[in-house]
Design a protein around this motif. Structure first.
Motif, mmCIF file in Angstrom:
data_model
loop_
_atom_site.group_PDB
_atom_site.id
_atom_site.type_symbol
_atom_site.label_atom_id
_atom_site.label_comp_id
_atom_site.label_asym_id
_atom_site.label_seq_id
_atom_site.Cartn_x
_atom_site.Cartn_y
_atom_site.Cartn_z
ATOM 1 N N ALA A 33 -4.126 3.139 -4.781
ATOM 2 C CA ALA A 33 -3.079 2.895 -3.634
ATOM 3 C C ALA A 33 -2.635 1.602 -3.511
ATOM 4 O O ALA A 33 -1.734 1.359 -1.915
ATOM 5 C CB ALA A 33 -4.586 3.068 -2.562
ATOM 6 N N CYS A 56 -7.387 -1.129 -8.950
ATOM 7 C CA CYS A 56 -7.588 0.241 -7.440
ATOM 8 C C CYS A 56 -8.292 1.076 -8.493
ATOM 9 O O CYS A 56 -6.761 1.878 -9.184
ATOM 10 C CB CYS A 56 -6.659 0.901 -7.044
ATOM 11 S SG CYS A 56 -6.283 1.377 -6.087
ATOM 12 N N PRO A 57 -9.504 2.593 -7.901
ATOM 13 C CA PRO A 57 -9.586 3.866 -8.586
ATOM 14 C C PRO A 57 -8.408 4.423 -7.748
ATOM 15 O O PRO A 57 -8.196 5.986 -8.438
ATOM 16 C CB PRO A 57 -10.421 3.552 -8.580
ATOM 17 C CG PRO A 57 -11.186 2.551 -7.104
ATOM 18 C CD PRO A 57 -10.088 1.846 -7.032
ATOM 19 N N GLU A 58 -7.537 4.743 -6.521
ATOM 20 C CA GLU A 58 -7.021 5.331 -6.682
ATOM 21 C C GLU A 58 -5.388 5.256 -6.089
ATOM 22 O O GLU A 58 -4.691 5.654 -5.784
ATOM 23 C CB GLU A 58 -7.738 5.342 -4.828
ATOM 24 C CG GLU A 58 -9.248 5.273 -4.050
ATOM 25 C CD GLU A 58 -9.644 7.156 -3.833
ATOM 26 O OE1 GLU A 58 -8.371 7.426 -4.106
ATOM 27 O OE2 GLU A 58 -10.565 6.910 -5.723
ATOM 28 N N ILE A 68 -10.448 -7.062 4.191
ATOM 29 C CA ILE A 68 -10.358 -5.652 4.525
ATOM 30 C C ILE A 68 -11.216 -5.215 5.220
ATOM 31 O O ILE A 68 -12.109 -5.942 5.031
ATOM 32 C CB ILE A 68 -10.308 -4.463 3.367
ATOM 33 C CG1 ILE A 68 -9.601 -4.306 2.341
ATOM 34 C CG2 ILE A 68 -10.615 -3.646 3.477
ATOM 35 C CD1 ILE A 68 -9.202 -4.229 0.369
ATOM 36 N N CYS A 70 -5.826 4.893 0.143
ATOM 37 C CA CYS A 70 -6.518 3.473 -0.338
ATOM 38 C C CYS A 70 -8.082 3.937 0.922
ATOM 39 O O CYS A 70 -8.301 4.659 1.815
ATOM 40 C CB CYS A 70 -5.743 1.912 0.320
ATOM 41 S SG CYS A 70 -7.384 1.471 1.055
ATOM 42 N N VAL A 71 -9.528 3.858 -0.219
ATOM 43 C CA VAL A 71 -10.564 4.417 0.732
ATOM 44 C C VAL A 71 -11.072 3.070 0.835
ATOM 45 O O VAL A 71 -12.186 3.525 1.146
ATOM 46 C CB VAL A 71 -11.239 5.456 -0.333
ATOM 47 C CG1 VAL A 71 -10.657 6.514 -0.410
ATOM 48 C CG2 VAL A 71 -11.232 4.575 -1.354
ATOM 49 N N SER A 72 -10.961 2.462 0.438
ATOM 50 C CA SER A 72 -11.433 0.673 1.659
ATOM 51 C C SER A 72 -12.739 0.392 0.588
ATOM 52 O O SER A 72 -13.262 -0.050 1.556
ATOM 53 C CB SER A 72 -11.650 0.796 2.508
ATOM 54 O OG SER A 72 -12.062 2.038 3.204
ATOM 55 N N CYS A 73 -12.614 1.081 -0.807
ATOM 56 C CA CYS A 73 -13.970 0.256 -1.323
ATOM 57 C C CYS A 73 -13.514 -1.128 -1.761
ATOM 58 O O CYS A 73 -15.080 -1.794 -1.935
ATOM 59 C CB CYS A 73 -13.434 1.205 -2.552
ATOM 60 S SG CYS A 73 -11.878 -0.087 -4.254
ATOM 61 N N GLN A 74 -12.905 -2.333 -1.744
ATOM 62 C CA GLN A 74 -12.747 -3.313 -1.322
ATOM 63 C C GLN A 74 -13.059 -3.259 -2.812
ATOM 64 O O GLN A 74 -13.523 -4.999 -2.948
ATOM 65 C CB GLN A 74 -13.499 -3.626 -0.332
ATOM 66 C CG GLN A 74 -13.490 -3.635 0.913
ATOM 67 C CD GLN A 74 -15.146 -3.802 1.964
ATOM 68 O OE1 GLN A 74 -15.676 -3.226 1.529
ATOM 69 N NE2 GLN A 74 -14.272 -4.849 2.634
ATOM 70 N N LEU A 75 -12.892 -3.114 -3.729
ATOM 71 C CA LEU A 75 -12.409 -3.885 -5.212
ATOM 72 C C LEU A 75 -11.315 -4.844 -5.106
ATOM 73 O O LEU A 75 -12.070 -6.044 -6.505
ATOM 74 C CB LEU A 75 -12.503 -2.807 -6.150
ATOM 75 C CG LEU A 75 -13.688 -1.946 -7.025
ATOM 76 C CD1 LEU A 75 -13.471 -0.948 -7.615
ATOM 77 C CD2 LEU A 75 -14.459 -2.557 -7.595
ATOM 78 N N CYS A 76 -10.331 -4.330 -4.715
ATOM 79 C CA CYS A 76 -9.534 -5.652 -5.053
ATOM 80 C C CYS A 76 -9.743 -6.646 -4.342
ATOM 81 O O CYS A 76 -9.041 -7.907 -4.721
ATOM 82 C CB CYS A 76 -7.931 -4.524 -4.279
ATOM 83 S SG CYS A 76 -8.276 -3.669 -3.168
ATOM 84 N N LEU A 91 0.527 -1.149 0.085
ATOM 85 C CA LEU A 91 -0.074 0.339 -0.151
ATOM 86 C C LEU A 91 0.956 0.985 0.186
ATOM 87 O O LEU A 91 2.304 1.197 0.636
ATOM 88 C CB LEU A 91 -0.988 0.387 1.494
ATOM 89 C CG LEU A 91 -1.937 -0.794 0.964
ATOM 90 C CD1 LEU A 91 -2.983 -0.837 2.389
ATOM 91 C CD2 LEU A 91 -3.268 -0.660 -0.158
ATOM 92 N N PHE A 151 -6.164 -3.803 6.858
ATOM 93 C CA PHE A 151 -6.005 -4.521 5.500
ATOM 94 C C PHE A 151 -4.748 -5.695 5.831
ATOM 95 O O PHE A 151 -3.777 -5.270 5.920
ATOM 96 C CB PHE A 151 -5.656 -3.119 5.144
ATOM 97 C CG PHE A 151 -5.504 -3.879 3.603
ATOM 98 C CD1 PHE A 151 -4.895 -4.344 2.550
ATOM 99 C CD2 PHE A 151 -6.827 -2.798 2.175
ATOM 100 C CE1 PHE A 151 -5.311 -4.581 1.626
ATOM 101 C CE2 PHE A 151 -6.370 -2.297 0.725
ATOM 102 C CZ PHE A 151 -5.455 -3.688 0.492
HETATM 103 S S1 SF4 Z 1 -9.047 -1.245 -4.539
HETATM 104 FE FE1 SF4 Z 1 -7.518 0.355 -3.771
HETATM 105 S S2 SF4 Z 1 -8.782 2.041 -2.813
HETATM 106 FE FE2 SF4 Z 1 -9.969 0.163 -2.491
HETATM 107 S S3 SF4 Z 1 -9.543 -1.267 -0.967
HETATM 108 FE FE3 SF4 Z 1 -8.111 -2.501 -2.473
HETATM 109 S S4 SF4 Z 1 -6.610 -0.943 -2.357
HETATM 110 FE FE4 SF4 Z 1 -8.437 0.720 -1.598
#
Ligand code: SF4
Ligand code: SF4
Length: 182
Positions: free
Chosen positions: A131, A127-129, A87, A70-76, A60, A110
């Motif tokens: 991160a 990851c959209p950020e 997460i 990281c905004v903890s969107c949980q996409l990853c 990270l 995380f």
């Molecule tokens: S996809 Fe990126 S922003 Fe979203 S939880 Fe995973 S590391 Fe964080």
């Protein structure tokens, strides 16, 4: 019934019985290799050059201002094929970061289980950020299964800070720098 053909073994010549031709052939290969440039490294004293875009251990990263990206969107976590990411979403500390706390989240926990990770890089891609990055760390070891789970603190230690390309929180500053300020 099929007829069995018996092949006679050729008797060894005198030279073959001494093994000298084989020894000379082997030594020729050894000495010719000694004159060539080595293709192996004395690892770990010598380290290989890591190519750009190498997919090493996922980490990270923070932005240049030390903010968690990281905004903890949980996409990853959703996309990870072997389910190596876990997460727990959390809130940003409102006192520490009042400008961000009401618009973004941050991971409370995380974890990436490196015994499961297959270094596919899908977490980085999704990851959209920007991160999470697979950086150039390739040797990771531990004495227990627990040690092979990288928690949030370890992930940030490994990841460090990377230049931020989309200036999410510094759009005005970036615009001024490029002469596009309104
Ligand atoms: S996809 Fe990126 S922003 Fe979203 S939880 Fe995973 S590391 Fe964080
Ligand atoms: S590199 Fe692949 S396997 Fe490893 S954490 Fe990311 S998505 Fe999961």
């Amino acid at each position: 019934m099929a007829k069995t053909k018996v092949l006679e073994r050729k008797p060894l010549s005198f030279a073959e019985k001494t093994f000298l031709p084989q020894i000379v052939t082997g030594l020729k290969t050894t000495f010719s290799s000694m004159l060539q440039k080595g293709v192996t490294l004395q690892y770990p004293e010598e380290r290989p050059t890591i190519p750009d875009n190498y997919r090493g251990v996922p980490t990270l990263v923070k932005d240049p201002n030390g903010r968690e990206k990281c905004v903890s969107c949980q996409l990853c976590e959703f996309v990870c094929p072997p389910k190596a990411i876990r997460i727990t979403p959390g809130a940003i500390d409102a006192e520490a970061e009042p400008e961000r706390a009401h618009v973004e989240k941050a991971p409370q926990e995380f974890d990436i289980n490196m015994l499961r990770c297959i270094y596919c890089g899908l977490c980085q891609e999704v990851c959209p950020e920007e991160a999470i990055f697979l950086q150039d760390i390739f040797s990771l070891s531990g004495y227990s299964r627990e040690e092979m789970i990288n928690n949030k603190q370890k992930l940030y230690e490994l990841g460090g800070t990377l230049p931020d390309k989309h200036f999410k929180w510094d759009k005005k500053k970036a615009a001024e720098a490029t002469g596009n300020a309104h």
